[in-house]
Design a protein around this motif. Structure first.
Motif, short mmCIF file in Angstrom:
data_model
loop_
_atom_site.label_atom_id
_atom_site.label_comp_id
_atom_site.label_asym_id
_atom_site.label_seq_id
_atom_site.Cartn_x
_atom_site.Cartn_y
_atom_site.Cartn_z
N ASP A 158 0.81 -1.21 0.00
CA ASP A 158 0.00 0.00 0.00
C ASP A 158 0.85 1.27 0.00
OD1 ASP A 158 -2.35 -1.42 -0.04
OD2 ASP A 158 -2.77 -1.18 2.10
N LEU A 159 2.09 1.18 0.47
CA LEU A 159 2.92 2.37 0.57
C LEU A 159 3.86 2.57 -0.62
CD1 LEU A 159 3.79 2.14 4.37
CD2 LEU A 159 2.04 3.53 3.26
N CYS A 160 4.57 1.51 -1.01
CA CYS A 160 5.61 1.68 -2.03
C CYS A 160 5.32 0.91 -3.32
CB CYS A 160 6.97 1.25 -1.47
SG CYS A 160 7.13 -0.52 -1.20
N SER A 161 4.24 0.16 -3.37
CA SER A 161 3.83 -0.63 -4.54
C SER A 161 4.76 -1.79 -4.87
CB SER A 161 3.67 0.26 -5.78
OG SER A 161 2.67 1.21 -5.56
N ALA A 162 5.59 -2.19 -3.92
CA ALA A 162 6.44 -3.37 -4.12
C ALA A 162 5.55 -4.61 -4.09
CB ALA A 162 7.50 -3.46 -3.03
N PRO A 163 5.95 -5.67 -4.79
CA PRO A 163 5.13 -6.89 -4.75
C PRO A 163 5.14 -7.54 -3.37
CG PRO A 163 7.11 -7.22 -6.08
CD PRO A 163 7.10 -5.79 -5.66
N ILE A 164 3.96 -7.95 -2.91
CA ILE A 164 3.84 -8.66 -1.64
C ILE A 164 2.94 -9.86 -1.83
CG2 ILE A 164 4.28 -6.69 -0.12
CD1 ILE A 164 1.24 -6.40 0.21
N ARG A 165 3.11 -10.86 -1.01
CA ARG A 165 2.32 -12.08 -1.12
C ARG A 165 1.25 -12.18 -0.05
NH1 ARG A 165 3.02 -15.74 -4.88
NH2 ARG A 165 3.12 -17.50 -3.47
N ARG A 166 1.36 -11.37 1.01
CA ARG A 166 0.33 -11.36 2.05
C ARG A 166 0.41 -10.04 2.81
NH1 ARG A 166 2.55 -13.19 7.21
NH2 ARG A 166 4.69 -13.79 6.83
N GLY A 167 -0.68 -9.71 3.46
CA GLY A 167 -0.73 -8.46 4.23
C GLY A 167 -1.01 -7.26 3.34
N HIS A 168 -0.71 -6.08 3.90
CA HIS A 168 -0.98 -4.84 3.18
C HIS A 168 0.29 -4.06 2.88
CE1 HIS A 168 -5.38 -4.90 3.60
NE2 HIS A 168 -5.12 -5.61 4.68
N ILE A 169 1.37 -4.30 3.65
CA ILE A 169 2.61 -3.58 3.40
C ILE A 169 3.78 -4.57 3.37
CG2 ILE A 169 1.87 -1.35 4.31
CD1 ILE A 169 3.22 -1.99 6.91
N CYS A 170 4.82 -4.18 2.64
CA CYS A 170 5.99 -5.05 2.48
C CYS A 170 6.85 -5.02 3.75
CB CYS A 170 6.80 -4.62 1.26
SG CYS A 170 7.57 -3.00 1.42
N PRO A 171 7.75 -5.99 3.91
CA PRO A 171 8.61 -6.02 5.10
C PRO A 171 9.48 -4.77 5.24
CG PRO A 171 8.68 -8.13 3.98
CD PRO A 171 7.90 -7.20 3.10
N THR A 172 9.92 -4.19 4.14
CA THR A 172 10.76 -2.98 4.19
C THR A 172 9.97 -1.82 4.79
OG1 THR A 172 11.95 -3.73 2.24
CG2 THR A 172 12.17 -1.41 2.82
N CYS A 173 8.78 -1.58 4.29
CA CYS A 173 7.94 -0.49 4.82
C CYS A 173 7.54 -0.76 6.27
CB CYS A 173 6.70 -0.29 3.95
SG CYS A 173 7.06 0.40 2.33
N SER A 174 7.26 -2.01 6.57
CA SER A 174 6.89 -2.38 7.93
C SER A 174 8.02 -2.07 8.90
CB SER A 174 6.53 -3.87 7.99
OG SER A 174 6.20 -4.24 9.29
N SER A 175 9.24 -2.44 8.54
CA SER A 175 10.37 -2.18 9.43
C SER A 175 10.64 -0.68 9.53
CB SER A 175 11.60 -2.96 8.99
OG SER A 175 12.47 -2.22 8.22
N ARG A 176 10.45 0.06 8.43
CA ARG A 176 10.64 1.51 8.48
C ARG A 176 9.62 2.15 9.43
NH1 ARG A 176 9.20 3.31 3.45
NH2 ARG A 176 7.37 4.36 4.27
N ILE A 177 8.37 1.69 9.37
CA ILE A 177 7.33 2.23 10.25
C ILE A 177 7.66 1.90 11.71
CG2 ILE A 177 4.92 1.94 10.95
CD1 ILE A 177 4.28 1.63 7.93
N ASN A 178 8.08 0.65 11.96
CA ASN A 178 8.44 0.27 13.33
C ASN A 178 9.62 1.08 13.85
OD1 ASN A 178 6.42 -1.63 13.63
ND2 ASN A 178 7.67 -3.29 12.80
N ASP A 179 10.61 1.35 13.00
CA ASP A 179 11.75 2.18 13.40
C ASP A 179 11.30 3.61 13.72
OD1 ASP A 179 13.41 0.02 13.03
OD2 ASP A 179 14.22 0.72 11.10
#
Length: 134
Positions: free
Chosen positions: A87-108
């Motif tokens: 939903d944030l960067c349009s990278a391909p994902i297989r589950r959920g709404h955001i990719c691991p990179t965006c998820s870790s950036r949000i958590n940071d």
């Protein structure tokens, strides 16, 4: 005792229909079933197709296919190249709404914000404290 007829407007075509589990009128439900059969038929012969290839081959919009992936109607573990988009960067994902990179950036970002708030509270407490010398 009388029964009430529960009706609604079809979210796809706007026609009035009797409410059902699928929340679609009969013509839209039949069209959906036909689209799913077409998609499954193509995927059975082309297991490694991408989302875009599936869209082109079946004349289904990519967003509709991605919506089915997101809702779990299309199981991506059977098809290794099908993917939704972050939903944030349009990278391909297989589950959920955001990719691991965006998820870790949000958590940071959250961790940094919480740390800043903690330090600010400590400074406020220190600035408003009164020290008594004995």
């Amino acid at each position: 005792m009388s029964k009430e007829l529960m009706v609604a407007h079809c979210p796809d075509c706007g026609n009035v229909f009797q409410k059902n589990v699928r929340n679609l009128c009969s013509s839209c439900a039949a069209l959906l079933d036909e689209q799913i059969v077409t998609m499954e038929r193509y995927l059975s012969r082309n297991r490694f197709a991408t989302t875009e290839q599936l869209s082109l081959a079946t004349n289904l919009p990519v967003q509709k296919i991605r919506g089915w992936i997101r809702k779990g109607k299309l199981r991506v573990f059977d098809y290794p190249n099908l993917a939704d988009q972050c939903d944030l960067c349009s990278a391909p994902i297989r589950r959920g709404h955001i990719c691991p990179t965006c998820s870790s950036r949000i958590n940071d970002d959250i961790a940094k914000t919480l740390e800043r708030e903690r330090k600010m509270k400590e400074r406020l407490i220190a600035a408003n404290s009164y020290y008594h010398k004995i």
